[in-house]
Motif scaffolding. Structure first.
Motif, mmCIF file in Angstrom:
data_model
loop_
_atom_site.group_PDB
_atom_site.id
_atom_site.type_symbol
_atom_site.label_atom_id
_atom_site.label_comp_id
_atom_site.label_asym_id
_atom_site.label_seq_id
_atom_site.Cartn_x
_atom_site.Cartn_y
_atom_site.Cartn_z
ATOM 1 N N LEU A 88 0.864 -1.179 0.000
ATOM 2 C CA LEU A 88 0.000 0.000 0.000
ATOM 3 C C LEU A 88 0.898 1.225 0.000
ATOM 4 C CD1 LEU A 88 -2.744 -0.850 2.688
ATOM 5 C CD2 LEU A 88 -2.653 -1.481 0.266
ATOM 6 N N LEU A 89 0.989 1.905 -1.147
ATOM 7 C CA LEU A 89 1.784 3.129 -1.243
ATOM 8 C C LEU A 89 0.868 4.301 -0.920
ATOM 9 C CD1 LEU A 89 4.193 4.863 -1.867
ATOM 10 C CD2 LEU A 89 3.748 4.540 -4.317
ATOM 11 N N VAL A 90 1.141 4.961 0.222
ATOM 12 C CA VAL A 90 0.270 6.032 0.708
ATOM 13 C C VAL A 90 0.797 7.381 0.229
ATOM 14 C CG1 VAL A 90 -0.794 7.091 2.736
ATOM 15 C CG2 VAL A 90 -0.290 4.642 2.726
ATOM 16 N N LEU A 91 -0.094 8.172 -0.357
ATOM 17 C CA LEU A 91 0.236 9.493 -0.883
ATOM 18 C C LEU A 91 -0.658 10.548 -0.231
ATOM 19 C CD1 LEU A 91 0.197 8.266 -4.570
ATOM 20 C CD2 LEU A 91 2.261 8.718 -3.246
ATOM 21 N N ASP A 92 -0.207 11.798 -0.256
ATOM 22 C CA ASP A 92 -0.951 12.911 0.332
ATOM 23 C C ASP A 92 -1.699 13.642 -0.779
ATOM 24 O OD1 ASP A 92 -1.804 15.353 1.434
ATOM 25 O OD2 ASP A 92 -0.139 15.399 2.853
ATOM 26 N N TYR A 93 -3.019 13.599 -0.754
ATOM 27 C CA TYR A 93 -3.843 14.223 -1.794
ATOM 28 C C TYR A 93 -3.586 15.728 -1.880
ATOM 29 C CZ TYR A 93 -8.085 15.777 -4.244
ATOM 30 O OH TYR A 93 -8.973 16.357 -5.118
ATOM 31 N N ARG A 94 -3.426 16.354 -0.740
ATOM 32 C CA ARG A 94 -3.261 17.818 -0.715
ATOM 33 C C ARG A 94 -1.907 18.237 -1.300
ATOM 34 N NH1 ARG A 94 -4.692 17.952 5.665
ATOM 35 N NH2 ARG A 94 -6.806 17.082 5.551
ATOM 36 N N ALA A 95 -0.870 17.434 -1.024
ATOM 37 C CA ALA A 95 0.485 17.805 -1.468
ATOM 38 C C ALA A 95 0.770 17.368 -2.893
ATOM 39 C CB ALA A 95 1.523 17.206 -0.527
ATOM 40 N N GLY A 96 -0.001 16.406 -3.400
ATOM 41 C CA GLY A 96 0.299 15.878 -4.731
ATOM 42 C C GLY A 96 1.534 14.997 -4.705
ATOM 43 N N ILE A 97 2.114 14.751 -5.872
ATOM 44 C CA ILE A 97 3.287 13.879 -5.968
ATOM 45 C C ILE A 97 4.557 14.680 -5.696
ATOM 46 C CG2 ILE A 97 4.653 12.419 -7.507
ATOM 47 C CD1 ILE A 97 2.103 11.680 -8.938
ATOM 48 N N THR A 98 5.394 14.158 -4.815
ATOM 49 C CA THR A 98 6.672 14.803 -4.501
ATOM 50 C C THR A 98 7.822 13.939 -5.010
ATOM 51 O OG1 THR A 98 6.977 13.718 -2.370
ATOM 52 C CG2 THR A 98 5.612 15.709 -2.393
ATOM 53 N N SER A 99 9.020 14.488 -4.929
ATOM 54 C CA SER A 99 10.193 13.717 -5.363
ATOM 55 C C SER A 99 10.399 12.489 -4.472
ATOM 56 C CB SER A 99 11.447 14.601 -5.328
ATOM 57 O OG SER A 99 11.659 15.141 -4.032
ATOM 58 N N GLU A 100 10.059 12.609 -3.194
ATOM 59 C CA GLU A 100 10.165 11.451 -2.299
ATOM 60 C C GLU A 100 9.177 10.366 -2.704
ATOM 61 O OE1 GLU A 100 9.624 13.345 1.495
ATOM 62 O OE2 GLU A 100 11.755 13.169 1.971
ATOM 63 N N ASP A 101 7.968 10.760 -3.109
ATOM 64 C CA ASP A 101 6.987 9.782 -3.593
ATOM 65 C C ASP A 101 7.533 9.022 -4.802
ATOM 66 O OD1 ASP A 101 5.043 10.498 -1.686
ATOM 67 O OD2 ASP A 101 4.296 12.127 -2.958
ATOM 68 N N ARG A 102 8.192 9.755 -5.696
ATOM 69 C CA ARG A 102 8.744 9.120 -6.900
ATOM 70 C C ARG A 102 9.846 8.124 -6.532
ATOM 71 N NH1 ARG A 102 7.959 14.497 -8.790
ATOM 72 N NH2 ARG A 102 6.356 14.563 -10.428
ATOM 73 N N GLU A 103 10.659 8.482 -5.543
ATOM 74 C CA GLU A 103 11.733 7.571 -5.139
ATOM 75 C C GLU A 103 11.161 6.304 -4.515
ATOM 76 O OE1 GLU A 103 15.745 7.440 -2.331
ATOM 77 O OE2 GLU A 103 14.871 9.346 -2.957
ATOM 78 N N ILE A 104 10.124 6.447 -3.699
ATOM 79 C CA ILE A 104 9.499 5.271 -3.080
ATOM 80 C C ILE A 104 8.831 4.412 -4.148
ATOM 81 C CG2 ILE A 104 7.763 4.502 -1.424
ATOM 82 C CD1 ILE A 104 8.278 7.197 0.057
ATOM 83 N N ALA A 105 8.192 5.065 -5.120
ATOM 84 C CA ALA A 105 7.576 4.315 -6.227
ATOM 85 C C ALA A 105 8.629 3.516 -6.981
ATOM 86 C CB ALA A 105 6.855 5.274 -7.167
ATOM 87 N N PHE A 106 9.836 4.074 -7.112
ATOM 88 C CA PHE A 106 10.926 3.356 -7.771
ATOM 89 C C PHE A 106 11.295 2.104 -6.970
ATOM 90 C CE2 PHE A 106 15.534 2.572 -7.984
ATOM 91 C CZ PHE A 106 15.655 2.239 -9.331
ATOM 92 N N LEU A 107 11.375 2.240 -5.625
ATOM 93 C CA LEU A 107 11.668 1.094 -4.775
ATOM 94 C C LEU A 107 10.617 0.005 -4.939
ATOM 95 C CD1 LEU A 107 12.711 2.773 -1.375
ATOM 96 C CD2 LEU A 107 14.205 1.612 -3.005
ATOM 97 N N VAL A 108 9.351 0.420 -5.003
ATOM 98 C CA VAL A 108 8.252 -0.539 -5.129
ATOM 99 C C VAL A 108 8.297 -1.236 -6.482
ATOM 100 C CG1 VAL A 108 5.738 -0.771 -5.216
ATOM 101 C CG2 VAL A 108 6.799 0.715 -3.489
ATOM 102 N N ARG A 109 8.552 -0.457 -7.540
ATOM 103 C CA ARG A 109 8.627 -1.059 -8.883
ATOM 104 C C ARG A 109 9.755 -2.087 -8.957
ATOM 105 N NH1 ARG A 109 7.590 4.113 -10.956
ATOM 106 N NH2 ARG A 109 9.813 4.468 -11.240
ATOM 107 N N ARG A 110 10.854 -1.790 -8.265
ATOM 108 C CA ARG A 110 12.031 -2.646 -8.333
ATOM 109 C C ARG A 110 11.760 -4.026 -7.740
ATOM 110 N NH1 ARG A 110 17.245 -0.208 -5.543
ATOM 111 N NH2 ARG A 110 16.084 -0.868 -3.704
ATOM 112 N N ILE A 111 10.904 -4.122 -6.708
ATOM 113 C CA ILE A 111 10.647 -5.421 -6.090
ATOM 114 C C ILE A 111 9.581 -6.202 -6.852
ATOM 115 C CG2 ILE A 111 11.301 -4.611 -3.803
ATOM 116 C CD1 ILE A 111 8.275 -4.599 -3.150
ATOM 117 N N GLY A 112 8.823 -5.514 -7.714
ATOM 118 C CA GLY A 112 7.858 -6.199 -8.567
ATOM 119 C C GLY A 112 6.674 -6.802 -7.844
#
Length: 445
Positions: A88-112
């Motif tokens: 479950l990748l949790v994001l903040d609706y008010r803040a939108g996508i941040t660079s930290e969100d993108r880095e975590i998404a990269f970690l998640v994609r890497r584990i498949g």
């Protein structure tokens, strides 16, 4: 673990712990506006529509960790992702996508692993929230809007979670795990001891006092039997507790003690028994839990003071009110004493569940009275007519007597010692409940 593992990840302050508490149905994780309150992994079981899964809360991931604690949190997250069946990748609706969100998404994609995008802090669903920007993370997951704080759309999120698991994910009855709480002052080595038992860096270890904040549950198996270790925050004197998060930590540590079958009182071998150690031992005794004392950091004791028998004698004198507790000398950093500690925990838990037949109990108490009669008070002497064991965990014995007020503390302790000499009650407290016996029904024990 047998059940699907669902891991919550995200950057600090997106509401991971609030969501964790909402899905679990109670306030397990500490929640504060301050970032970085959650550090270790927290595990709890969740059931939804007949499907059971294990939910894991993790600390917030930051870009380019700048201190050892942030790096340790990141390692914990990566370990959690490795064992996840669903993320479950949790994001903040008010803040939108941040660079930290993108880095975590990269970690998640890497584990498949399969992913559910959770867009938190959505205050209203009328009109429907605009979620198109969250597809830019490229995870191929449908964003699920929720408000963890208000409990909005949580049912839809749970539906999305269990949709990833087969209908047979519900697990039947399992053997109850033995729950063991490690308690003690800050920096005595509780987290190091947990890691030593598990053989991995399961909880964060740091010289900074207060690193452990939540009560961290960790399931494991020893000799084919399920156990649940609870690493708790260090307990300081109430007068020294200032921050709200520390107050919550102390409250969770005490609650962990209440839900545990056994407690391990962890002491610092170099510092010896302090006044706060005695207070914590008193909490264990008051809770009626089986107890084992772990004297940790034994390797740091100066050679001239390293006499186990003398050290043990001094410790027994200081902790006289739990002198039934076995003592194990440990070096958590080298995993020394771990197997002995687990053996003593197993023994203490077995003893706190031990049942004594009424006849055996009566014979021991009758012999005890003959050997050392109760003292006279007000020209009367205590008489015990009947004795029964009425509870386990802790052991409770009901004594029917002529007058409960004739039982002195000294004689109560004498009877306890006689029971301990007759039966193996190592590691478990004993309680006596006295009831007045009706004269017309009087019988000798």
């Amino acid at each position: 673990m047998g059940k699907p593992v669902v891991v919550i990840v995200g950057r600090p302050n997106v509401g991971k712990s609030t969501l964790f508490n909402r899905l679990v149905g109670k306030g397990v994780a500490i929640v504060e506006a301050e970032p970085g309150v959650t550090r270790d992994r927290l595990y709890r079981e969740v059931e939804w529509c007949g499907c059971e899964f294990v939910l894991v809360d993790t600390g917030g991931v930051v870009e380019s960790p700048s201190d050892p604690l942030e790096a340790a949190i990141r390692r914990q997250v990566e370990q959690a992702l490795a064992e996840a069946d669903l993320v479950l990748l949790v994001l903040d609706y008010r803040a939108g996508i941040t660079s930290e969100d993108r880095e975590i998404a990269f970690l998640v994609r890497r584990i498949g692993k399969p992913v559910v995008l959770v867009v938190n802090k959505v205050d209203t669903f009328d009109p429907p929230p605009a979620l198109s920007e969250f597809y830019a993370l490229g995870l191929g997951a449908e964003p699920v809007p929720v408000s963890a704080a208000q409990g909005l759309n949580i049912g839809d999120l749970l539906d999305a979670i269990v949709a990833h698991f087969p209908s047979g994910a519900a697990v039947g009855a399992e053997e109850e795990a033995v729950t063991v709480a490690l308690v003690g002052r800050p920096n005595v080595g509780k987290s190091s001891l947990v890691n030593a038992i598990l053989g991995e860096e399961r909880v964060i270890v740091s010289e900074i006092p207060g690193t452990t904040r939540d009560a961290v549950d960790t399931p494991f198996t020893w000799k084919g039997r399920p156990y649940l270790l609870i690493d708790t925050a260090g307990l300081r004197r109430r007068s020294r507790i200032e921050a709200e998060s520390e107050r919550q930590s102390a409250w969770r540590a005490r609650r962990a003690l209440r839900r545990a079958h056994a407690a391990v009182l962890v002491l610092d071998a170099v510092e010896g028994v302090t006044l706060q150690d005695k207070r914590i031992a008193g909490l264990i005794e008051e809770a009626g839990r089986a107890v084992v004392v772990a004297v940790n950091k034994w390797d740091l004791v100066p050679p001239q003071q390293k006499d186990p028998s003398r050290y043990l004698a001094a410790l027994r004198q200081e902790l006289y009110f739990i002198n039934y507790a076995p003592v194990v000398f440990t070096v958590a950093t080298a995993r020394r004493g771990v197997q002995q500690l687990l053996g003593e925990i197993e023994r203490a838990v077995a003893n706190t569940r031990r049942r004594v037949r009424d006849q055996e109990l009566s014979e021991v108490l009758q012999e005890a009275q003959l050997r050392n009669p109760p003292p006279r008070l007000k020209d009367k002497r205590l008489r015990i007519y009947q004795a029964y064991q009425v509870a386990v965990g802790p052991l409770v014995f009901l004594l029917r007597v002529n007058d409960p007020e004739l039982m002195t503390l000294h004689y109560r302790k004498y009877l306890e010692n006689q029971l301990r000499a007759a039966f193996d009650f190592t590691g478990t407290p004993i309680r006596f409940v006295l009831r007045r016996h009706k004269e017309r029904r009087e019988k000798n024990v």
